[in-house]
Structures are given as C-alpha cells and as structure tokens.
Design an enzyme around this catalytic site. Structure first.
Site, short mmCIF file in Angstrom:
data_model
loop_
_atom_site.label_atom_id
_atom_site.label_comp_id
_atom_site.label_asym_id
_atom_site.label_seq_id
_atom_site.Cartn_x
_atom_site.Cartn_y
_atom_site.Cartn_z
N TYR A 109 12.95 6.78 -2.83
CA TYR A 109 12.24 7.00 -1.55
C TYR A 109 13.20 6.76 -0.37
O TYR A 109 13.97 5.79 -0.38
CB TYR A 109 11.03 6.06 -1.51
CG TYR A 109 10.42 5.92 -0.15
CD1 TYR A 109 9.86 7.02 0.50
CD2 TYR A 109 10.40 4.69 0.49
CE1 TYR A 109 9.32 6.90 1.76
CE2 TYR A 109 9.84 4.55 1.75
CZ TYR A 109 9.31 5.66 2.39
OH TYR A 109 8.77 5.53 3.63
N ASP A 181 10.22 0.45 -9.02
CA ASP A 181 9.15 0.85 -8.11
C ASP A 181 8.23 1.79 -8.91
O ASP A 181 8.64 2.89 -9.29
CB ASP A 181 9.77 1.57 -6.90
CG ASP A 181 8.73 2.02 -5.88
OD1 ASP A 181 7.57 2.24 -6.27
OD2 ASP A 181 9.10 2.17 -4.70
C1 LIG Z 1 8.11 5.42 -4.06
C2 LIG Z 1 7.82 4.73 -2.76
N1 LIG Z 1 8.12 3.42 -2.65
C3 LIG Z 1 7.90 2.75 -1.50
C4 LIG Z 1 7.37 3.37 -0.39
C5 LIG Z 1 7.15 2.57 0.86
O1 LIG Z 1 5.81 2.22 0.95
P1 LIG Z 1 5.04 1.85 2.32
O2 LIG Z 1 4.99 3.11 3.12
O3 LIG Z 1 3.71 1.35 1.85
O4 LIG Z 1 5.85 0.78 2.98
C6 LIG Z 1 7.01 4.73 -0.47
C7 LIG Z 1 6.43 5.40 0.70
O5 LIG Z 1 6.31 6.60 0.75
C8 LIG Z 1 7.25 5.42 -1.69
O6 LIG Z 1 6.95 6.72 -1.82
#
Ligand SMILES: Cc1ncc(COP(=O)(O)O)c(C=O)c1O
Length: 259
Positions: A109, A181
């Site tokens: 991400y 993640d």
């Molecule tokens: C795979 C992934 N991890 C982390 C995040 C970050 O999350 P947040 O927007 O809740 O901070 C995102 C956001 O799009 C994501 O797609």
C-alpha cells in the site's frame, strides 16, 4: 494443522452489556475511578483483569473489539488502533531502533511505502524493498540489523500473494519478526497460523466494510501487545493513536453480527 474457521471463532465470542444487553455497553469515559491509591499503583505495574486506568491505555469497549479480532486471527491478543497506518507505524517503531533494517515487499500500500521510504529514515530505520517471491534475494538482503520482514498477505493494489510459510522460515532463528498486513484477506487467510509473528489490519476496508470510519488493529502475542501498551515504553500508549470507544462498538457489532 487443525482446521480453524475464523467466522466460528468470532461468533463464539459472546460478550454482554451490564444488564444482559446483547451488545456490550459502550464505555463512554476517558478515565476510571480507583477506590484506593494502592490499586492504581498496582495497575501501573501490571495489567489487572477487568481494571482500567485511562482510555489511551485500554478501554473496555476497545478490549472487546480487540479480543474479537484476536479470535479472528487466532492470535493470543490484539489491540484496536485509530487507523491501519497507526497499527503499522506503532508496530514498526516498537520493533525497530535507530540503525535497524526492514526488508519489505516492493508491492505494498502506498501509505506504508511512503512511511518506510520517506519517514522512517528520519529515525535511522531503513528499508530494502524487493520481490519477496525471490527467496534467494530476500536471504541475501538479511543482515544482523534486519529486524522485520514486511509484506501484505494479498497486496494492494496488485493482489500479489505472499508465501508466508517460506518467509516465516527465513525469519526463524534470526530474531526477525514477520509482519503481515492482512487487510485484503481477513477470514480467508490466517497469517499467524502460517507462521507470521504479527498481523496488522486496516479495519477501514473489509472488516468494517461500510466506509464510515477509519480504524486499524494489531494482532500478535500477549507479550508484543503488552509491549505496545506499556505505560513507560509502548508505542501505542506513548504515540497515542488508539481507537475511540464509540467507534470500537460500531465495528464490533459488524464483526460479531455480520461476518
Ligand atoms: C493494505 C492496506 N494497509 C493499510 C492501509 C492503511 O489503512 P488506513 O487508511 O486505515 O490507515 C491501507 C489503506 O488503504 C491498505 O490498503
């Protein structure tokens, strides 16, 4: 490996409100009362079941959501966070000191990529981005400073699937933590059962699923969650990006009733 069904694990998590309400009561307080100063001192030293100090540390409603998410990921413990990025950043700064290194998938991400590439070097933490499917290449990047191998179970946006057992093997016996993640594949993949040490989530996406909030979670061992929430040295406690209890309650309802 025994069969594990995250949906059963969550549905078997029964918590009730103080009047037998089918949803647990929302703790709408930042702070808590102590009848004796000794009890408060005791809580500074170690957690006491059912006893709370301050909502940036723990709050009963956040604890319910965290326990449900721990069940979903089959981890010993979890902590709900203010966002997915809060989950990722607090985990990484808890694990890494200045001078330490991360080996990360190059397809992650964009916010996480920016954190690793642009922000963490300010604190002396550097990241080597690579194709984690090339295990020889990953092995060649490991140094005595490597603390974390980081990937997304299914990456955003390319949907690359990480070989979690193979990466876990590389981490084993080297003091390296495999952080995964699992935002894109909750319920489908259980990274901790495949060998990951820590799972992070953006609850903002599939777990909450209604695009009405930003939230995150860290699922890990009891030991790691205690480190994160330690009053004197925990990244969650001291950086403070915890979830509000009213939002924790609304996400918990979705987790326990809709998943
Ligand atoms: C795979 C992934 N991890 C982390 C995040 C970050 O999350 P947040 O927007 O809740 O901070 C995102 C956001 O799009 C994501 O797609």
């Amino acid at each position: 490996m025994s069969r594990f069904d995250p949906s059963n694990a969550i549905q078997d998590f029964l918590v009730f409100g103080e009047f037998g309400d089918v949803n647990p009561s929302i703790t709408d307080s930042s702070t808590f009362t102590f009848m004796t100063p000794d009890r408060m001192e005791e809580l500074f030293d170690h957690e006491i079941e059912g006893c709370f100090l301050y909502s940036r540390h723990w709050n009963p409603t956040n604890k319910f959501l965290s326990d449900a998410l721990a069940r979903m990921e089959d981890s010993e413990a979890a902590q709900a966070k203010a966002s997915g990025m809060a989950a990722i950043s607090s985990t990484i700064v808890q694990l890494c000191d200045s001078g330490d290194e991360i080996i990360s998938s190059r397809t992650i991400y964009g916010g996480t990529y920016a954190l690793f590439k642009n922000f963490l070097p300010r604190f002396g933490i550097t990241t080597r981005f690579t194709d984690l499917a090339d295990l020889d290449r990953v092995r060649s990047l490991i140094t005595d400073k490597t603390r974390v191998i980081y990937c997304e179970s299914m990456s955003n946006p390319l949907l690359e699937v990480a070989d979690i057992p193979a990466l876990a093997d590389l981490c084993k016996d080297r003091g390296i933590k495999l952080v995964v993640d699992n935002t894109f594949s909750p319920m489908i993949l259980s990274p901790i059962r495949l060998g990951a040490d820590i799972v992070v989530h953006s609850l903002t996406k599939y777990i909450n699923g209604t695009s009405d909030c930003v939230a995150g979670a860290v699922c890990a061992s009891d030991e790691f969650i205690h480190k994160l929430t330690d009053i004197n040295s925990g990244a969650s406690m001291l950086l403070g990006a915890v979830l509000d209890s009213t939002r924790a309650a609304s996400i918990l309802k979705i987790c326990t009733h809709c998943i």
